[in-house]
Design a protein around this motif. Structure first.
Motif, PDB file in Angstrom:
ATOM      1  N   GLY A 153       0.812  -1.209   0.000  1.00 37.36           N
ATOM      2  CA  GLY A 153       0.000   0.000   0.000  1.00 37.36           C
ATOM      3  C   GLY A 153       0.846   1.260   0.000  1.00 37.36           C
ATOM      4  O   GLY A 153       2.067   1.221  -0.195  1.00 37.36           O
ATOM      5  N   ALA A 154       0.177   2.384   0.236  1.00 32.31           N
ATOM      6  CA  ALA A 154       0.858   3.681   0.218  1.00 32.31           C
ATOM      7  C   ALA A 154       0.524   4.452   1.485  1.00 32.31           C
ATOM      8  O   ALA A 154      -0.517   4.230   2.120  1.00 32.31           O
ATOM      9  N   SER A 155       1.403   5.349   1.844  1.00 37.46           N
ATOM     10  CA  SER A 155       1.168   6.201   3.008  1.00 37.46           C
ATOM     11  C   SER A 155      -0.034   7.095   2.756  1.00 37.46           C
ATOM     12  O   SER A 155      -0.294   7.531   1.631  1.00 37.46           O
ATOM     13  N   TYR A 156      -0.793   7.383   3.817  1.00 39.50           N
ATOM     14  CA  TYR A 156      -1.923   8.293   3.695  1.00 39.50           C
ATOM     15  C   TYR A 156      -1.456   9.732   3.511  1.00 39.50           C
ATOM     16  O   TYR A 156      -2.215  10.590   3.064  1.00 39.50           O
ATOM     17  N   PHE A 157      -0.205   9.999   3.866  1.00 38.77           N
ATOM     18  CA  PHE A 157       0.314  11.360   3.796  1.00 38.77           C
ATOM     19  C   PHE A 157       1.504  11.389   2.837  1.00 38.77           C
ATOM     20  O   PHE A 157       2.579  10.882   3.133  1.00 38.77           O
ATOM     21  N   GLY A 158       1.326  11.950   1.675  1.00 39.22           N
ATOM     22  CA  GLY A 158       2.389  12.034   0.696  1.00 39.22           C
ATOM     23  C   GLY A 158       2.331  10.945  -0.355  1.00 39.22           C
ATOM     24  O   GLY A 158       3.009  11.032  -1.374  1.00 39.22           O
ATOM     25  N   SER A 159       1.553   9.897  -0.118  1.00 41.81           N
ATOM     26  CA  SER A 159       1.330   8.812  -1.090  1.00 41.81           C
ATOM     27  C   SER A 159       2.597   8.030  -1.433  1.00 41.81           C
ATOM     28  O   SER A 159       2.633   7.333  -2.449  1.00 41.81           O
ATOM     29  N   ALA A 160       3.652   8.125  -0.619  1.00 43.60           N
ATOM     30  CA  ALA A 160       4.845   7.302  -0.840  1.00 43.60           C
ATOM     31  C   ALA A 160       4.507   5.858  -0.517  1.00 43.60           C
ATOM     32  O   ALA A 160       3.763   5.570   0.424  1.00 43.60           O
ATOM     33  N   SER A 161       5.034   4.922  -1.307  1.00 41.07           N
ATOM     34  CA  SER A 161       4.730   3.516  -1.061  1.00 41.07           C
ATOM     35  C   SER A 161       5.348   3.068   0.265  1.00 41.07           C
ATOM     36  O   SER A 161       6.444   3.489   0.624  1.00 41.07           O
ATOM     37  N   VAL A 162       4.617   2.215   0.971  1.00 40.14           N
ATOM     38  CA  VAL A 162       5.096   1.700   2.256  1.00 40.14           C
ATOM     39  C   VAL A 162       6.382   0.913   2.048  1.00 40.14           C
ATOM     40  O   VAL A 162       7.330   1.017   2.838  1.00 40.14           O
ATOM     41  N   TRP A 163       6.432   0.128   0.977  1.00 36.94           N
ATOM     42  CA  TRP A 163       7.607  -0.705   0.708  1.00 36.94           C
ATOM     43  C   TRP A 163       8.860   0.147   0.533  1.00 36.94           C
ATOM     44  O   TRP A 163       9.910  -0.144   1.130  1.00 36.94           O
ATOM     45  N   SER A 164       8.774   1.209  -0.283  1.00 28.50           N
ATOM     46  CA  SER A 164       9.950   2.053  -0.519  1.00 28.50           C
ATOM     47  C   SER A 164      10.370   2.779   0.755  1.00 28.50           C
ATOM     48  O   SER A 164      11.573   2.955   1.012  1.00 28.50           O
ATOM     49  N   THR A 165       9.400   3.201   1.558  1.00 32.71           N
ATOM     50  CA  THR A 165       9.722   3.869   2.821  1.00 32.71           C
ATOM     51  C   THR A 165      10.445   2.917   3.768  1.00 32.71           C
ATOM     52  O   THR A 165      11.431   3.288   4.421  1.00 32.71           O
ATOM     53  N   LEU A 166       9.960   1.671   3.847  1.00 32.91           N
ATOM     54  CA  LEU A 166      10.612   0.677   4.707  1.00 32.91           C
ATOM     55  C   LEU A 166      12.023   0.377   4.235  1.00 32.91           C
ATOM     56  O   LEU A 166      12.936   0.203   5.049  1.00 32.91           O
ATOM     57  N   MET A 167      12.226   0.331   2.925  1.00 38.72           N
ATOM     58  CA  MET A 167      13.549   0.025   2.403  1.00 38.72           C
ATOM     59  C   MET A 167      14.563   1.127   2.712  1.00 38.72           C
ATOM     60  O   MET A 167      15.766   0.866   2.802  1.00 38.72           O
ATOM     61  N   VAL A 168      14.078   2.353   2.875  1.00 38.82           N
ATOM     62  CA  VAL A 168      14.968   3.458   3.260  1.00 38.82           C
ATOM     63  C   VAL A 168      15.315   3.377   4.740  1.00 38.82           C
ATOM     64  O   VAL A 168      16.463   3.605   5.147  1.00 38.82           O
ATOM     65  N   ARG A 169      14.328   3.034   5.574  1.00 34.23           N
ATOM     66  CA  ARG A 169      14.523   3.031   7.027  1.00 34.23           C
ATOM     67  C   ARG A 169      15.116   1.729   7.553  1.00 34.23           C
ATOM     68  O   ARG A 169      15.781   1.722   8.588  1.00 34.23           O
ATOM     69  N   LEU A 170      14.846   0.617   6.866  1.00 33.62           N
ATOM     70  CA  LEU A 170      15.242  -0.699   7.369  1.00 33.62           C
ATOM     71  C   LEU A 170      16.751  -0.855   7.584  1.00 33.62           C
ATOM     72  O   LEU A 170      17.165  -1.442   8.598  1.00 33.62           O
ATOM     73  N   PRO A 171      17.622  -0.379   6.661  1.00 37.59           N
ATOM     74  CA  PRO A 171      19.064  -0.559   6.885  1.00 37.59           C
ATOM     75  C   PRO A 171      19.571   0.035   8.194  1.00 37.59           C
ATOM     76  O   PRO A 171      20.508  -0.501   8.793  1.00 37.59           O
ATOM     77  N   VAL A 172      18.949   1.113   8.651  1.00 37.32           N
ATOM     78  CA  VAL A 172      19.378   1.737   9.908  1.00 37.32           C
ATOM     79  C   VAL A 172      19.108   0.799  11.079  1.00 37.32           C
ATOM     80  O   VAL A 172      19.999   0.511  11.890  1.00 37.32           O
ATOM     81  N   THR A 173      17.872   0.310  11.168  1.00 38.71           N
ATOM     82  CA  THR A 173      17.511  -0.591  12.268  1.00 38.71           C
ATOM     83  C   THR A 173      18.246  -1.921  12.159  1.00 38.71           C
ATOM     84  O   THR A 173      18.694  -2.479  13.167  1.00 38.71           O
TER      85      THR A 173
END
Length: 313
Positions: free
Chosen positions: A78-98
């Motif tokens: 799916g996509a974020s309700y705010f900004g319409s960025a895909s959830v998958w792409s957002t997770l791929m940006v944040r996941l390497p940090v965690t």
């Protein structure tokens, strides 16, 4: 081993499906009027109704879930309700940090805890008592207190490490190491305390067994006995506790990422929850559960390799 692995993989799939279902049916009704939260208080009823229809929120909850599940199985979260960025792409940006924190902290915790636990059990005396005192302190001391001390002293005063921010490993290995050093220390202290205590207890139990005396009677060095017979048989409890510690590491990462301003899953979960961005929240939940499942699967395989009896369970 193959059957054992297949059973564990099947359990992992069932767990992910169960978590996704519970997260969906519990979070969406609790979120309130999602469309109005997105559009704002000044939106008309017609606009809210149109937004609900656009997001599929006017359908029964189970229909919404199965629609989401079919897309998720195809790789679309799916996509974020705010900004319409895909959830998958957002997770791929944040996941390497965690993942950087989880992998390094888990490995470091395992090495230090096993070394400290076995050494304390073998040497006994003041070494053993010191380990027990430090373990108690490590368990009692919150990771965010340690993090605040580290960032104040080593980052702000001494300026040895950056106080905030993250540099990817692919961009600069040295910068990556400097960026995660203080967060890793803050998360490792409590984990080492818990695992080392379990390893110590298991090692003491193994050392009491008759077969250890038999091995010693063969003239083998104490070091070889520890590294083969003792470590192999005492590792099960320690590895199981280490797998449980991963849950604590991920929970602590939410706070630690806030202290060090790291753009990981923890800070993303806080941001998404505060905005009731439920697709992102569910995406973070699934990512966290997937990390836990993978770690537990790897531990199960390692324990089964060390102790063949486990494969029968």
């Amino acid at each position: 081993m193959t059957i054992f692995l297949l059973r564990r993989l099947l359990s992992a799939v069932v767990l992910l499906l169960a978590v996704s279902f519970l997260a969906y049916v519990l979070l969406y009704p609790a979120a309130g009027d999602i469309a109005r939260n997105i559009l704002g208080e000044n939106a008309s009823e017609a606009q809210v109704a149109l937004k609900n229809h656009e997001l599929g929120l006017d359908q029964p909850l189970l229909v919404q879930y199965f629609t989401w599940l079919m897309k998720a199985l195809g790789g679309d979260l799916g996509a974020s309700y705010f900004g319409s960025a895909s959830v998958w792409s957002t997770l791929m940006v944040r996941l390497p940090v965690t993942l950087s924190l989880v992998i390094v902290v888990t490995l470091l915790t395992g090495v230090l805890a096993f070394a400290a636990g076995i050494y304390a059990a073998v040497r006994k005396g003041w070494v053993d008592r010191t380990l027990q005192i430090l373990a108690t302190l490590g368990d009692a001391l919150p990771s965010f207190i340690v993090a605040l001390f580290l960032v104040t002293y080593f980052a702000i005063q001494l300026k040895w490490f950056p106080a905030t921010g993250f540099i990817p490993l692919t961009e600069s290995p040295s910068g990556w190491v400097r960026a995660i050093t203080l967060p890793v220390i803050a998360l490792t202290i409590g984990g080492v305390a818990g695992v080392a205590t379990q390893v110590r207890s298991a090692t003491l139990e193994v050392l009491r067994h008759d077969y250890i005396r038999t091995v010693r009677s063969r003239g083998l060095s104490e070091r070889r006995i520890i590294l083969t017979s003792v470590l192999r048989n005492a590792s099960t409890n320690g590895l199981t506790t280490l797998a449980v510690q991963v849950v604590g590491i991920l929970g602590g990462a939410v706070v630690i990422e806030s202290v060090f301003a790291l753009p990981g899953l923890g800070s993303l979960a806080v941001e998404a929850t505060s905005r009731t961005d439920l697709p992102l929240v569910i995406g973070v939940v699934l990512a966290v559960v997937l990390i836990i499942v993978i770690v537990n699967l790897l531990v199960d395989v390692l324990v089964a390799w060390l102790n063949p009896k486990v494969r029968l369970s």
